[in-house]
Design a protein around this motif. Sequence first.
Motif, short mmCIF file in Angstrom:
data_model
loop_
_atom_site.label_atom_id
_atom_site.label_comp_id
_atom_site.label_asym_id
_atom_site.label_seq_id
_atom_site.Cartn_x
_atom_site.Cartn_y
_atom_site.Cartn_z
N GLU A 74 0.72 -1.24 -0.05
CA GLU A 74 0.16 0.02 0.00
C GLU A 74 0.82 1.16 0.06
O GLU A 74 1.95 1.30 0.62
CB GLU A 74 -0.92 -0.03 1.29
N TRP A 75 0.57 2.33 -0.59
CA TRP A 75 1.34 3.52 -0.84
C TRP A 75 1.01 4.10 0.58
O TRP A 75 -0.01 4.32 1.05
CB TRP A 75 0.84 4.36 -1.71
N ALA A 76 2.07 4.57 1.04
CA ALA A 76 1.99 5.65 2.54
C ALA A 76 2.34 6.65 2.31
O ALA A 76 3.57 7.21 2.06
CB ALA A 76 2.99 4.68 3.60
N HIS A 77 1.26 7.60 2.46
CA HIS A 77 1.51 9.03 2.24
C HIS A 77 2.47 9.62 3.18
O HIS A 77 3.31 10.67 2.75
CB HIS A 77 0.10 9.70 2.19
N SER A 78 2.46 9.01 4.40
CA SER A 78 3.48 9.64 5.53
C SER A 78 4.88 9.48 5.01
O SER A 78 5.56 10.33 5.25
CB SER A 78 3.05 9.27 6.64
N ALA A 79 5.16 8.38 4.28
CA ALA A 79 6.58 7.85 3.99
C ALA A 79 6.87 8.60 2.64
O ALA A 79 7.82 8.24 2.14
CB ALA A 79 6.84 6.48 4.18
N ASP A 80 5.72 8.73 1.69
CA ASP A 80 5.89 8.83 0.28
C ASP A 80 6.40 7.82 -0.45
O ASP A 80 7.26 7.97 -1.18
CB ASP A 80 6.51 10.28 0.17
N ARG A 81 6.02 6.46 0.07
CA ARG A 81 6.54 5.38 -0.79
C ARG A 81 5.55 4.09 -0.38
O ARG A 81 4.68 4.39 0.39
CB ARG A 81 8.11 4.88 -0.35
N GLU A 82 5.68 3.12 -1.21
CA GLU A 82 5.00 1.97 -1.02
C GLU A 82 5.76 0.93 0.23
O GLU A 82 6.95 1.13 0.21
CB GLU A 82 5.07 1.27 -2.54
N VAL A 83 4.77 0.71 0.94
CA VAL A 83 5.13 -0.19 1.94
C VAL A 83 4.47 -1.52 1.86
O VAL A 83 3.20 -1.65 1.56
CB VAL A 83 4.58 0.46 3.21
N ALA A 84 5.45 -2.55 2.05
CA ALA A 84 4.71 -3.76 2.19
C ALA A 84 4.68 -4.51 3.47
O ALA A 84 5.59 -4.68 4.23
CB ALA A 84 5.88 -4.78 1.31
N TYR A 85 3.45 -4.27 3.86
CA TYR A 85 3.05 -5.03 5.20
C TYR A 85 3.13 -6.35 5.21
O TYR A 85 2.72 -7.08 4.28
CB TYR A 85 1.72 -4.16 5.65
N SER A 86 3.48 -6.77 6.31
CA SER A 86 3.64 -8.13 6.59
C SER A 86 2.07 -8.99 6.92
O SER A 86 1.19 -8.20 7.42
CB SER A 86 4.32 -8.65 7.85
N LEU A 87 2.01 -10.16 6.48
CA LEU A 87 1.07 -10.99 6.67
C LEU A 87 1.18 -12.34 7.46
O LEU A 87 2.32 -12.91 6.94
CB LEU A 87 0.14 -11.15 5.31
N VAL A 88 0.78 -12.73 8.48
CA VAL A 88 1.06 -13.82 9.14
C VAL A 88 -0.21 -14.55 9.28
O VAL A 88 -1.21 -14.25 10.03
CB VAL A 88 1.55 -13.40 10.60
N SER A 89 0.04 -15.81 8.64
CA SER A 89 -1.14 -16.73 8.78
C SER A 89 -1.14 -18.00 9.12
O SER A 89 -1.98 -18.80 9.36
CB SER A 89 -1.60 -16.91 7.38
N ASP A 90 0.22 -18.51 9.74
CA ASP A 90 0.55 -19.65 10.33
C ASP A 90 1.51 -19.72 11.14
O ASP A 90 2.17 -18.67 11.33
CB ASP A 90 0.77 -20.50 9.18
N ARG A 91 1.78 -20.98 11.86
CA ARG A 91 2.88 -21.08 12.84
C ARG A 91 4.31 -20.62 12.07
O ARG A 91 5.13 -20.24 13.17
CB ARG A 91 2.55 -22.37 13.45
N GLU A 92 4.40 -20.95 10.96
CA GLU A 92 5.89 -20.80 10.50
C GLU A 92 5.93 -19.35 10.51
O GLU A 92 7.25 -18.78 10.95
CB GLU A 92 5.97 -21.07 9.09
N GLY A 93 4.99 -18.45 10.19
CA GLY A 93 5.11 -17.06 10.27
C GLY A 93 5.31 -16.44 11.64
O GLY A 93 6.36 -15.45 11.86
N LEU A 94 4.74 -17.04 12.63
CA LEU A 94 4.81 -16.69 13.88
C LEU A 94 6.25 -17.22 14.60
O LEU A 94 7.04 -16.18 15.30
CB LEU A 94 3.92 -17.26 15.05
#
Length: 317
Positions: A74-94
């Motif tokens: 998503e484009w972050a207006h405060s940072a004036d750049r695209e940010v790749a937010y993390s998504l965690v859906s399983d135990r491996e991610g945790l």
Amino acid sequence: MVTLSSPDKVLWPAAGLTKQDLYDYVLDAADRLLPQLADRPLSVKRFPRGVEATGFFVKDTPDHAPPAIGRWREWAHSADREVAYSLVSDREGLAWMSQQNTIEFHPALLRIDRPDRADQLVFDVDPGQREVPPARVARWIRGVLQELGLEPIVKTSGGRGVHVIVPIERRYGPDLLRPLTLAIARLVVEQHPDELTVEMRKDQRGGRTLVDWSRGGSSTLIAAWSPRAHPAATVATPLSWDEVTDDLDPTRFVMPSVLERDDPWAEQPRPARLERVVRAVEDRGVTLVDASPRGRTSSYLDQDGAVPSAPAAADGA
């Protein structure tokens, strides 16, 4: 599964808990924690030198993150750049998050398939200098919500505060949710003006407890069952309303024992629609005001609570 490095590193010195304890906790809590994170963009807070040192927030997923960590851009207006937010859906991610010394999980109040529609109304009880138990304030909030036909759930913040949350249908955008949350908070404050305030600026609160209305639709909130960077290794813990008494001590909900509790959120109220709530609030003479959390709340209100215009309700979806 991720290989944990430095498992004996102490992260909570006062509690004597280590990185291994963090790793074990999030995996043991996975059945409860993962539903709070699934499909929600994450901001996380890491403490590589333990909770007695300064931690830092991470929003942008590093390139070296494994495939178990999803990415939502998503484009972050405060940072004036695209940010790749993390998504965690399983135990491996945790597990990978634990390897990165991630202690706190702050998911968005929305899910990625409808990023313009939140699914929660949140009231954050932020204690002031006056001796008002946060649990009492939470009950006051619940009382007003029930009068409006809403049934909230509740949890500790893992700190001094309490979060009162209303599950809602994903039909409404921030242009309605933030003004409505403020309007409901004002109804609560009107009943207890000596103890409570809706002023976001601390220097305007006069020592009163803040009913924080600012998370209306486009913010994050510490996840239920997430550890906190508190000396006692507290956990943001779901509560039953029977537990929300004046002597509630959030610091007794800690990593080594909190999972021995039943999950009060195993069953939740049906997500609510808000059209009748908006009408009920306005019938009480409170106009919906789209105030900025960064300004003086009172500057958006005249003495009668009126404003030049109010936002229209969002369309259904």
